[in-house]
Design an enzyme around this catalytic site. Structure first.
Site, PDB file in Angstrom:
ATOM      1  N   LYS A   1       0.863  -1.183   0.000  1.00 61.14           N
ATOM      2  CA  LYS A   1       0.000   0.000   0.000  1.00 61.14           C
ATOM      3  C   LYS A   1       0.891   1.222   0.000  1.00 61.14           C
ATOM      4  O   LYS A   1       2.033   1.160   0.477  1.00 61.14           O
ATOM      5  CB  LYS A   1      -0.873   0.022   1.268  1.00 61.14           C
ATOM      6  CG  LYS A   1      -2.085   0.907   1.138  1.00 61.14           C
ATOM      7  CD  LYS A   1      -3.094   0.231   0.246  1.00 61.14           C
ATOM      8  CE  LYS A   1      -4.479   0.784   0.363  1.00 61.14           C
ATOM      9  NZ  LYS A   1      -5.454  -0.251  -0.042  1.00 61.14           N
TER      10      LYS A   1
HETATM   11  N1  GLU Z   1      -7.186   0.098  -3.205  1.00 64.48           N
HETATM   12  C1  GLU Z   1      -7.934  -1.087  -3.511  1.00 64.48           C
HETATM   13  C2  GLU Z   1      -7.960  -2.002  -2.312  1.00 64.48           C
HETATM   14  O1  GLU Z   1      -7.788  -1.583  -1.198  1.00 64.48           O
HETATM   15  C3  GLU Z   1      -7.470  -1.754  -4.790  1.00 64.48           C
HETATM   16  C4  GLU Z   1      -6.067  -2.246  -4.800  1.00 64.48           C
HETATM   17  C5  GLU Z   1      -5.598  -2.732  -6.161  1.00 64.48           C
HETATM   18  O2  GLU Z   1      -6.390  -2.772  -7.095  1.00 64.48           O
HETATM   19  O3  GLU Z   1      -4.412  -3.042  -6.253  1.00 64.48           O
HETATM   20  O4  GLU Z   1      -8.238  -3.164  -2.428  1.00 64.48           O
END
Ligand code: GLU
Length: 410
Positions: free
Chosen positions: A103
């Site tokens: 993240k």
């Molecule tokens: N931000 C989204 C999540 O928390 C998508 C992450 C992604 O597609 O890599 O799942």
């Protein structure tokens, strides 16, 4: 979300106990692989200079390249990013897609920046992390306050250093190597998850009433698809305004308002309530789809729903989770309920690597397959061990990551 990482690890520990994992393995799985902190200094439109702090935490890549979104929010700090990175590891494992977890985020209030400033900030951040991302290394995506345009800037900035690699980031505009269906994917996944859960109770989507807290990407698509499927959405809210009407809300009208004004404030289509009331209103299904840490020990005993579907990441604190379990409120946990987004990110990445675009029908069929299979597995695991769905989701995920880790060796 202070101590958010500790909170995720409490859920982890519950499941690790079911699996009888040794302390050594627990420590290995919990510890993030790599944490980056980068200075992002940009010139503002008025000529001044400002410095923002960006983060990327790469939690685990035993099952595939690191994967996870990028969030622009004033509350972003290393603890929150670490927690969200760890959730991504378990999320990709629950749905069985070949990624690890990561993240990123920048501590910034993007509503205070012009679009030019946001572009410069995004490019500066990419300049700081480009050597540690890549289509086989770590693949960012949208999250809170980032969107397809931000992903396009990331792809473009990355290409200046490494050439043409559209698979370095997902959630791109459809015109620029994005996938059809990615924008609505998290919301669609939430609805599929609910459909599966209701089916186990001999019910359909149209049998239940819904309250959706948050009306950004996740909340708005969830409300729209529920409405299209005959579900009665009786409450919606964002940080600017909340609405509730037991006879059902005109969701297309709310969506049209938000498309024009960006927020729900000013919508006149339903009786308005206090933002603090939205989570507490009677409904069958409550869908927190905004920020983390909103269901706490202070409000968990006041909720008036029988199901919670976590569209947001980390909306429920472990203390609240305990209360919900005692109250027999069924929780579809974030790492499963909102996994539709990263699942279609996986499809986008596959399309980029193969240089072959799918149509919308194929995206939907594959998303349904992944979500329904995951639910079946989750439900069986919960029944087998007599545990709640969140613990079951962590059990499924940790088991897969632990096996991959062991098979790789040290
Ligand atoms: N931000 C989204 C999540 O928390 C998508 C992450 C992604 O597609 O890599 O799942």
């Amino acid at each position: 979300m202070s101590n958010a990482f500790a909170d995720v690890n409490r859920y982890f520990e519950r499941a690790a106990a079911v699996l009888n994992l040794s302390r050594e393995v627990v420590e290995q799985l919990v510890t993030p692989y790599r944490e980056l902190r980068v200075e992002c200094t940009i010139r503002m439109d008025n000529g001044s200079i400002r410095t923002f702090t960006g983060y990327r935490v790469q939690h685990d890549n035993s099952r595939g390249p690191f994967k996870g979104g990028l969030r622009y929010h004033p509350d972003v700090d290393i603890d929150e990013v670490r927690a969200l990175a760890s959730l991504m590891t378990w999320k990709t494992a629950v749905v069985g897609i070949p990624f690890g977890g990561a993240k990123g985020g920048i501590s910034v209030d993007p509503s205070q920046l012009s679009v030019f400033e946001l572009e410069r900030l995004t490019r500066k951040f990419v300049a700081g992390i480009h050597d540690l991302i890549g289509d086989s290394v770590d693949i960012p995506a949208p999250d809170v306050n980032t969107n397809a345009q931000v992903m396009a800037w990331i792809m473009d900035e990355y290409s200046k250093f490494h050439g043409f690699h559209p698979g370095v980031v997902t959630g791109k505009p459809v015109d620029l190597f994005g996938s059809v269906g990615r924008d609505e994917a998290t919301g669609r996944g939430v609805v599929i998850a609910l459909e599966e859960l209701l089916r186990t109770q001999a019910q359909q989507l149209s049998d239940a009433t819904y309250v959706v807290q948050g009306f950004g990407n996740v909340g708005s698509h969830t409300a729209r698809i529920l409405h299209e499927r005959g579900g009665r959405v009786i409450g919606i809210g964002d940080h600017t305004a909340s609405f509730y009407d037991t006879s059902g809300l005109d969701i297309p009208s709310a969506l049209a308002h938000v498309k024009e004004k960006r927020v729900l404030a000013g919508w006149t289509g339903a009786p308005q309530i206090q933002n603090s009331e939205i989570l507490l209103k009677p409904c069958d299904v409550l869908i927190p789809a905004a920020l983390g840490g909103v269901i706490t020990k202070d409000n968990a005993d006041k909720l008036q729903c029988r199901i919670i579907a976590e569209g947001a990441n980390g909306p429920t604190t472990p203390e609240a989770d305990e209360i919900l379990r005692h109250r027999s409120i069924t929780v579809l946990p974030d790492i499963f309920a909102n996994a539709g987004g990263v699942t279609v990110s996986y499809f986008e990445w596959v399309q980029n690597l193969q240089q072959f675009a799918w149509d919308e029908n194929k995206v939907r069929v594959e998303l349904e397959r992944v979500m329904r299979n995951a639910f079946r597995h989750l439900n069986q695991t919960a029944a087998k061990h007599h545990i709640d769905l969140r613990t079951a989701a962590f059990v499924v995920a940790i088991d897969r990551v632990a096996r991959a880790t062991a098979q790789r060796g040290l």
